[in-house]
Design a protein around this motif. Structure first.
Motif, PDB file in Angstrom:
ATOM      1  N   GLU A   2      36.673  24.647   4.277  1.00 49.42           N
ATOM      2  CA  GLU A   2      36.521  24.818   5.927  1.00 49.42           C
ATOM      3  C   GLU A   2      37.632  24.221   6.366  1.00 49.42           C
ATOM      4  O   GLU A   2      38.364  24.732   7.549  1.00 49.42           O
ATOM      5  N   ARG A   3      38.083  23.026   6.103  1.00 51.52           N
ATOM      6  CA  ARG A   3      39.320  22.272   6.734  1.00 51.52           C
ATOM      7  C   ARG A   3      40.646  23.033   6.529  1.00 51.52           C
ATOM      8  O   ARG A   3      41.576  23.225   7.257  1.00 51.52           O
ATOM      9  N   ALA A   4      40.773  23.668   5.260  1.00 53.37           N
ATOM     10  CA  ALA A   4      41.962  24.263   4.978  1.00 53.37           C
ATOM     11  C   ALA A   4      42.012  25.641   5.817  1.00 53.37           C
ATOM     12  O   ALA A   4      43.145  26.096   6.279  1.00 53.37           O
ATOM     13  N   ALA A   5      41.006  26.263   6.001  1.00 54.54           N
ATOM     14  CA  ALA A   5      40.801  27.568   7.005  1.00 54.54           C
ATOM     15  C   ALA A   5      41.134  27.031   8.456  1.00 54.54           C
ATOM     16  O   ALA A   5      41.862  27.504   9.240  1.00 54.54           O
ATOM     17  N   LEU A   6      40.484  26.061   8.940  1.00 54.98           N
ATOM     18  CA  LEU A   6      40.676  25.402  10.252  1.00 54.98           C
ATOM     19  C   LEU A   6      42.036  24.861  10.543  1.00 54.98           C
ATOM     20  O   LEU A   6      42.492  24.869  11.767  1.00 54.98           O
ATOM     21  N   ALA A   7      42.866  24.497   9.741  1.00 53.90           N
ATOM     22  CA  ALA A   7      44.115  23.898   9.729  1.00 53.90           C
ATOM     23  C   ALA A   7      45.133  25.066  10.059  1.00 53.90           C
ATOM     24  O   ALA A   7      46.101  24.647  10.857  1.00 53.90           O
ATOM     25  N   THR A  10      39.202  10.736  14.812  1.00 47.87           N
ATOM     26  CA  THR A  10      40.300  11.653  14.097  1.00 47.87           C
ATOM     27  C   THR A  10      40.372  12.035  12.813  1.00 47.87           C
ATOM     28  O   THR A  10      41.249  12.878  12.325  1.00 47.87           O
ATOM     29  N   SER A  11      39.406  11.721  11.844  1.00 47.68           N
ATOM     30  CA  SER A  11      38.989  12.410  10.639  1.00 47.68           C
ATOM     31  C   SER A  11      38.137  13.512  10.482  1.00 47.68           C
ATOM     32  O   SER A  11      37.111  13.594  11.195  1.00 47.68           O
ATOM     33  N   VAL A  12      38.359  14.300   9.505  1.00 48.83           N
ATOM     34  CA  VAL A  12      37.585  15.590   9.262  1.00 48.83           C
ATOM     35  C   VAL A  12      37.062  15.353   7.866  1.00 48.83           C
ATOM     36  O   VAL A  12      36.714  16.540   7.098  1.00 48.83           O
ATOM     37  N   ALA A  13      36.895  14.093   7.395  1.00 42.11           N
ATOM     38  CA  ALA A  13      36.322  13.910   6.052  1.00 42.11           C
ATOM     39  C   ALA A  13      35.091  14.447   5.594  1.00 42.11           C
ATOM     40  O   ALA A  13      34.518  14.681   4.600  1.00 42.11           O
ATOM     41  N   ALA A  14      34.148  14.613   6.782  1.00 43.78           N
ATOM     42  CA  ALA A  14      32.776  15.122   6.459  1.00 43.78           C
ATOM     43  C   ALA A  14      32.808  16.782   6.286  1.00 43.78           C
ATOM     44  O   ALA A  14      31.828  17.122   5.976  1.00 43.78           O
ATOM     45  N   ARG A  15      33.907  17.287   6.301  1.00 48.63           N
ATOM     46  CA  ARG A  15      33.899  19.005   6.550  1.00 48.63           C
ATOM     47  C   ARG A  15      34.252  19.285   5.109  1.00 48.63           C
ATOM     48  O   ARG A  15      35.083  18.612   4.436  1.00 48.63           O
ATOM     49  N   PRO A  16      33.655  20.226   4.365  1.00 44.20           N
ATOM     50  CA  PRO A  16      34.129  20.629   3.065  1.00 44.20           C
ATOM     51  C   PRO A  16      35.646  21.242   3.232  1.00 44.20           C
ATOM     52  O   PRO A  16      36.231  21.563   4.267  1.00 44.20           O
ATOM     53  N   PRO A  69      42.922  17.405  14.881  1.00 41.70           N
ATOM     54  CA  PRO A  69      42.292  16.446  13.767  1.00 41.70           C
ATOM     55  C   PRO A  69      42.109  17.510  12.474  1.00 41.70           C
ATOM     56  O   PRO A  69      42.173  16.936  11.258  1.00 41.70           O
ATOM     57  N   MET A  70      42.111  18.806  12.680  1.00 46.33           N
ATOM     58  CA  MET A  70      41.567  19.550  11.525  1.00 46.33           C
ATOM     59  C   MET A  70      42.949  19.571  10.713  1.00 46.33           C
ATOM     60  O   MET A  70      43.138  19.607   9.494  1.00 46.33           O
ATOM     61  N   ALA A  71      44.082  20.122  11.450  1.00 46.70           N
ATOM     62  CA  ALA A  71      45.435  20.130  10.819  1.00 46.70           C
ATOM     63  C   ALA A  71      45.932  18.516  10.199  1.00 46.70           C
ATOM     64  O   ALA A  71      46.208  18.481   9.145  1.00 46.70           O
ATOM     65  N   ALA A  72      45.719  17.631  10.900  1.00 44.93           N
ATOM     66  CA  ALA A  72      45.953  16.333  10.542  1.00 44.93           C
ATOM     67  C   ALA A  72      45.269  15.975   9.250  1.00 44.93           C
ATOM     68  O   ALA A  72      45.756  15.313   8.305  1.00 44.93           O
ATOM     69  N   GLY A  73      43.794  16.473   9.381  1.00 41.35           N
ATOM     70  CA  GLY A  73      43.305  16.076   8.037  1.00 41.35           C
ATOM     71  C   GLY A  73      43.627  16.635   6.860  1.00 41.35           C
ATOM     72  O   GLY A  73      43.510  16.297   5.561  1.00 41.35           O
ATOM     73  N   THR A  74      43.984  18.019   7.090  1.00 39.20           N
ATOM     74  CA  THR A  74      44.412  18.705   5.887  1.00 39.20           C
ATOM     75  C   THR A  74      45.921  18.723   5.520  1.00 39.20           C
ATOM     76  O   THR A  74      46.081  18.614   4.322  1.00 39.20           O
ATOM     77  N   ASN A  75      46.738  18.696   6.527  1.00 38.46           N
ATOM     78  CA  ASN A  75      48.002  18.754   5.993  1.00 38.46           C
ATOM     79  C   ASN A  75      48.548  17.290   5.644  1.00 38.46           C
ATOM     80  O   ASN A  75      49.566  17.299   5.143  1.00 38.46           O
ATOM     81  N   SER A  76      47.864  16.219   6.036  1.00 39.83           N
ATOM     82  CA  SER A  76      48.377  15.015   5.496  1.00 39.83           C
ATOM     83  C   SER A  76      47.767  14.762   4.174  1.00 39.83           C
ATOM     84  O   SER A  76      47.889  13.406   3.914  1.00 39.83           O
ATOM     85  N   ALA A  77      47.332  15.815   3.685  1.00 45.25           N
ATOM     86  CA  ALA A  77      47.040  15.544   2.250  1.00 45.25           C
ATOM     87  C   ALA A  77      46.109  14.383   1.828  1.00 45.25           C
ATOM     88  O   ALA A  77      46.177  13.249   2.439  1.00 45.25           O
ATOM     89  N   ASP A 115      43.863  24.807  14.129  1.00 44.25           N
ATOM     90  CA  ASP A 115      44.111  23.624  14.937  1.00 44.25           C
ATOM     91  C   ASP A 115      45.323  22.889  14.276  1.00 44.25           C
ATOM     92  O   ASP A 115      45.301  21.767  13.832  1.00 44.25           O
ATOM     93  N   VAL A 116      46.590  23.555  14.765  1.00 52.16           N
ATOM     94  CA  VAL A 116      47.840  22.981  14.433  1.00 52.16           C
ATOM     95  C   VAL A 116      47.990  21.611  14.882  1.00 52.16           C
ATOM     96  O   VAL A 116      48.452  20.569  13.969  1.00 52.16           O
ATOM     97  N   GLY A 117      47.801  21.141  16.023  1.00 57.24           N
ATOM     98  CA  GLY A 117      47.984  19.955  16.460  1.00 57.24           C
ATOM     99  C   GLY A 117      46.847  19.033  16.472  1.00 57.24           C
ATOM    100  O   GLY A 117      46.967  17.532  17.168  1.00 57.24           O
TER     101      GLY A 117
END
Length: 352
Positions: free
Chosen positions: A248-253, A239-245, A260-268, A256-258
């Motif tokens: 990239e996470r910001a763009a995917l967020a 459920t983590s996207v810690a391995a992505r730059p 892991p990309m959104a969760a990883g980016t929006n949860s700061a 991917d609103v609901g």
């Protein structure tokens, strides 16, 4: 086929082991022989009969399991082997020998024994070469009562050529196997217990479950599933996207609103080094914010702990290592590291 043996065994036995080693073979077999029993060695099926007794005051109904005919006292046994002959034994007593025609020579490929009298204990297949020398053996044992669950990881697993860690990219997934065992540590081949999986801690969730039964109609996206011949599979996704730059996470967020990309980016700050650096910049190097980001990153790098449970059996847990190093644990890196190496998808299975 009650033993859950894969057809890979039969093709490997009947073709690979009967063909000389060379460039056309995926791996060398060095002339070794194998022998595999198809059936388990559990009591034959019985029919339930119901008897109703009526007296002047009461009506009593009793249900008993009784053999329906002679075939319920016996079993049919099939054995695959690369050797030219196989002998079958029940508790050490021979049930006769059979010749096997290899697949490369003509039809046949297995030996069959019909109406083998059942008795609890051990069924053994002994493969022999043309001179009668024993070249391979295998056995099935009658199960005792169910006693425990065993939880193993088939992937990532070095023995299966799938690495040793899950990559925290929002997509990577582990393949887990729950096995119902008896008191002797053997798989209970007739067990159909409902096994439930849950993530106790770490960056993962249960994506789905199944048991390999082609006739199963239960949902495969649920956290629980009935065992099939004592086995249940679970898929656990990161459920983590810690391995992505971070970029990239910001763009995917935005897409991917609901997920892991959104969760990883929006949860700061829950997404590794890139976010930690951004936290320091946006706070003017505020050490408390950076420390909080560091703490969240360390939390994300904790292993995924999964528990399997079934009614009446003690739960079993296992830990899955995770990584943010795509260069070492990404799918391409793992494939390159395992190229040309022999794998064994059955190394983590319970004793038969």
């Amino acid at each position: 086929m009650s033993s859950r043996q894969s057809p890979v065994f039969w093709h490997r036995t009947q073709w690979l082991l009967n063909v000389a080693d060379g460039p056309d073979k995926p791996f060398a077999t060095h002339g070794k022989h194998e022998v595999h029993l198809v059936e388990s060695w559990e009591p034959p099926t019985t029919n339930k009969t119901t008897t109703t007794t009526t007296t002047t005051t009461t009506t009593t109904t009793t249900t008993a399991e009784q053999p329906s005919d002679r075939r319920n006292q016996t079993k049919t046994v099939h054995v695959y082997s690369s050797a030219p002959g196989v002998e079958l034994l029940v508790n050490g007593r021979s049930q006769g020998s059979r010749a096997i025609v290899p697949m490369v020579q003509g039809p046949g490929t297995y030996a069959e024994w019909r109406d083998v009298p059942f008795e609890a204990g051990t069924l053994t297949a002994v493969a022999t070469d043309a001179s009668g020398a024993v070249v391979a053996t295998t056995a099935r044992h009658t199960n005792s009562q169910k006693a425990s669950l065993q939880l193993t990881v088939d992937a990532p697993n070095e023995s299966t050529g799938t690495g040793s860690r899950l990559l925290l990219d929002g997509h990577d997934a582990a393949l887990l196997r729950a096995t119902v065992l008896d008191a002797s540590g053997r798989r209970v081949v007739m067990a159909a217990d409902t096994v439930t999986f849950r993530v106790v801690s770490g960056p993962g969730r249960v994506q789905g479950t199944h048991n390999g039964d082609p006739h199963a109609r239960a949902r495969n996206d649920a956290p629980s599933h009935a065992a099939y011949h004592g086995l249940v599979r679970a898929v656990v996704r990161v459920t983590s996207v810690a391995a992505r730059p971070h970029a990239e996470r910001a763009a995917l967020a935005r897409i991917d609103v609901g997920g892991p990309m959104a969760a990883g980016t929006n949860s700061a700050m829950r997404t590794g080094t890139g976010t930690r650096v951004q936290a320091r910049v946006s706070t003017g190097g505020n050490t408390s914010a950076a420390a909080a980001a560091d703490a969240l990153e360390l939390e994300e790098l904790q292993p995924i702990v999964v528990e399997a449970s079934a009614p009446g059996l003690p739960p079993a847990r296992i830990s899955i290592a995770v990584s943010t190093d795509a260069a070492a644990d990404g799918i391409v890196a793992v494939a390159e590291a395992g190229a040309g190496k022999q794998v064994d998808f059955f190394a983590t299975s319970a004793p038969q």
